[in-house]
Structures are given as C-alpha cells and as structure tokens.
Design an enzyme around this catalytic site. Structure first.
Site, PDB file in Angstrom:
ATOM      1  CE  LYS A 194     -20.177 -18.965 -17.952  1.00  0.00           C
ATOM      2  NZ  LYS A 194     -21.171 -18.284 -18.584  1.00  0.00           N
ATOM      3  CE1 TYR A 253      -3.748   1.886  -0.254  1.00  0.00           C
ATOM      4  CE2 TYR A 253      -3.303   2.495   1.951  1.00  0.00           C
ATOM      5  CZ  TYR A 253      -4.090   2.803   1.024  1.00  0.00           C
ATOM      6  OH  TYR A 253      -5.310   3.715   0.709  1.00  0.00           O
TER       7      TYR A 253
END
Length: 404
Positions: A98, A43
């Site tokens: 999916k 970060y």
C-alpha cells in the site's frame, strides 16, 4: 480489492522478490551528510532552532518536517485481504505494498505501522503516533472495530480514513454515477441491494443513502437493502441490538422491511453491489432484477458472479474488483488522491464533502461513459491529480484546511 488472483508462478516470484529486497521500502535522506557543517545543519546544533520554532507553533511541523507529506498505514492485522486475522507481522507485506502505491500514484511517503490485534488500547496508541504524520490510513481492520477506531480518531487534528470503508464507497459511487449515464437510469430512482455488511458494505450503504451525511452535499438513492449471511437486514430482525452498525442499517434502509434471502432482495432491484463471497449470485437472480441491471460483483479473487454469467442474466453493466475484466472497481482510484488532496490542504480531517468530491472527480475522468467503460484505468495518474485537486478545494470550502 487491490489484488487479482494469482498463480503458483506469481506466488513463487513474489516470495523471491520480497526475499531479494528484504521488503519493498527503504528510507533515504533528502539532504547531504558530507562534512561537519552538513551534520550541524541536519542534526546538532542547528536542529535545535527548528525544534524551538515548532515548540512555539506546532503547525510549523508542516513547514520543517516530513509531516507535510507522510502518512501512517495502520493495521492490527485482523482482516488482511482475504486472509483474515493473520496478525501484525504477516500484515507487513500488504502495508508495504500500500505504501508503494501511495508513493507511485500520489508522491506520498507512507509507512506501515502494524500492531498485533490483541492490543486493548489500540485507538490510544494510534492517537499517540499522530504528531509525526500528516494523515492516517486505517487498513485491514475487522468490523465492527474498524468503525469504532475511525470514529474515535476523527478529532486528532489530522485526516484519518479507513480505506476499506470509504475508499471503496467513493469508487462505487463514481461507478454508479457513470453506470446511470451509460444506461439512462436516474440515480435518485435506484433501488440497490448490497451483499455484505462489513466495513465496505456499511460505508457504501451510508454514502449511497446519505446516512449521517449532510443532505446539502449528498444525493440519496431511493432505497437500499443490505444482506448479510443471515439474509436481509430489516427492522425487528432478531439479534440486531448486538451490533449497533447493523441496527443503524436496519433503521435507515429496507424501508419495506423485506425479510428474506439475497435472492428475494434482488428481485426488482436496479443495482447489485457485492462485497461478500464468491459464487453466491446466479443468472436467475440477475434475471429477476429490473431491466438494464447494474451488477458490481467485487468479491476477490472470485466475484459473486462471473461477468459472462451476469450478462447472460441480462445485466447491462458489470463491474468486478479484477483487472482482467472491464470496469475494474478498485479503491486505488480513490485513496491516493484523497490523501494527496488532504495533505496539500493540510486538512484536519476528511469530511463528507471531500469524499463526495472525490467520487465526482473520478466519475468525471470518463467524459462519455459506456457500458464497458464506466471508470478510468486504475493506472492513470491523471485520476489521482484530479481527485487531489477536488479534495483540496472541498477541504478549503468546508473550513477544515490549515493555513501557515
């Protein structure tokens, strides 16, 4: 096409599974976060340099971010399985399913993006999420909106494919190629009937008749008659101007302008492809087809005609969308490999060449097709690898791959 019929036990167990895990997906970090140094790398402040590099060249997002291996599964919930217009919230479990297929078969990270279908600027919203994804799989969007959305998104710089259309069409092409080998029929001589003029039926007709495809890469069958709930689609049929996609089918198929019922269309046909409704085809209708007929009855969970009845009617090759019968025609044979190959090539779009390459790769996975085995097992991950390699090669050959 991904679901077989269930029992009360299956439905109950599915509810328990989803409740236990609160869905089927989670996000995990690829990097450690054990101390301040790790935090500085992942970060701030370290990530700022990565941002600056991408700001100089946005293609570097493929090198430095999840974009290289992530797709969005986008729906508006308007045509979910056989459930119809159930909306974005209710579509989430299907899109999660999916996503796990993409992960299991192709190693692709996929995430559901479910809109409510009342959104009027749906296409713009999909376009605006493109930066974080390497591709977009459009899913369970009703026709004709699905055609319009896909067309409008073709130039956004990443592959966009409506799987209900093209995934299905690719597997049907593969199945027909191998059914011809098993029966001795010639692909170019085939006369087909397609029952269903929605997303799947439209795409199958376009691919098999090369409507809009480059003739140098696409081989056409002799003729196709497409039927909807009103019967055959033909030039001059009243009301076609209200639906430009059916108008296109009327102009490009049914060259003899046969007006009539599905039964009329099937008389003398070589191939029947059903993407419509259960139980609408009879043994007599199959018997009226040419010898060694090919019947793909793909309505789920109940096909247009059951395999035993189709064979009683004289069909030589019978396929369905179900896993409990031979010759399962299922788009899971196509979409994981197509997107894997597109991501590997960092493709800007999915082209005609890539779809046709995928179909031939699937067909080639069965070296000696037999009447009861024209397609590979849908759980065979070697199929995904073969399709991915063929699609990546096609992407490079047609100039739509991206080099870093």
């Amino acid at each position: 096409m991904l679901f077989s019929p269930g029992s009360d036990d299956i439905y109950r167990e599915a509810l328990e599974l989803h409740a236990k895990h609160k869905g089927k997906l989670e996000i995990r970090s690829k990097v450690p976060l054990r101390n301040k140094h790790d935090l500085s790398l992942a970060y701030t402040p370290g990530v700022a340099e990565v941002c600056r590099e991408i700001a100089r060249d946005k293609n570097l997002a493929y090198r430095y971010t999840l974009k290289a291996n992530t797709i969005a599964i986008v729906t508006d919930g308007s045509a979910v399985l056989g459930l119809g217009n159930i909306g974005g919230h209710a579509a989430i479990p299907v899109m999660e399913g999916k996503a796990i297929l993409f992960r299991e078969f192709a190693g692709i990270d996929a995430f559901p993006i479910c809109f409510e279908n009342y959104e009027t600027d749906f296409t713009d919203q999909v376009r605006n999420i493109a930066p974080v994804f390497g591709g977009i799989n459009l899913e369970d969007i009703a026709a004709p909106k699905c055609f319009e959305v896909e067309d409008a998104l073709q130039e956004i710089g990443i592959p966009v494919m409506h799987d209900d259309q093209h995934g299905t069409a690719v597997v049907v092409l593969a199945a027909i190629l191998n059914a011809c080998k098993a029966t001795g029929k010639k692909f170019e001589d085939l006369n087909l009937v397609i029952c269903g003029a929605g997303a799947a039926g439209y795409a199958i007709a376009r691919l098999l008749k090369c409507i809009g495809y480059d003739p140098d890469v696409c081989s056409s069958v002799q003729d196709i008659i497409v039927c909807d709930t009103r019967g055959t689609i033909y030039r001059g049929r009243e009301g076609l101007y209200k639906n430009k996609y059916k108008f296109i089918l009327a102009e490009e198929t049914n060259h003899h302008a046969l007006a009539g019922t599905l039964a009329d269309a099937m008389r003398g046909a070589d191939v029947f492809v059903g993407v419509s409704a259960p139980g609408i085809v009879t043994e007599e209708m199959v018997r009226s087809m040419n010898s060694d007929a090919i019947v793909f009855a793909m309505a789920n969970p109940v096909p247009e005609i059951m395999p035993d009845r189709a064979k009683n009617g004289g069909a030589a090759v019978v396929g369905t969308g179900r896993s409990d019968f031979p010759n399962q025609i299922n788009n899971v044979l196509a979409f994981p490999g197509i997107f894997r190959g597109a991501l590997d090539a960092r493709a800007t779009k999915i082209t005609d060449e890539m779809k046709i390459a995928a179909a031939h790769a699937i067909a080639d996975c069965v070296p000696k097709p037999q009447k009861d085995r024209i397609l590979p097992n849908i759980l065979d991950k070697a199929v995904t690898r073969a399709v991915a390699a063929a699609v990546a090669r096609a992407a490079e050959a047609c100039g739509c791959s991206r080099k870093l």
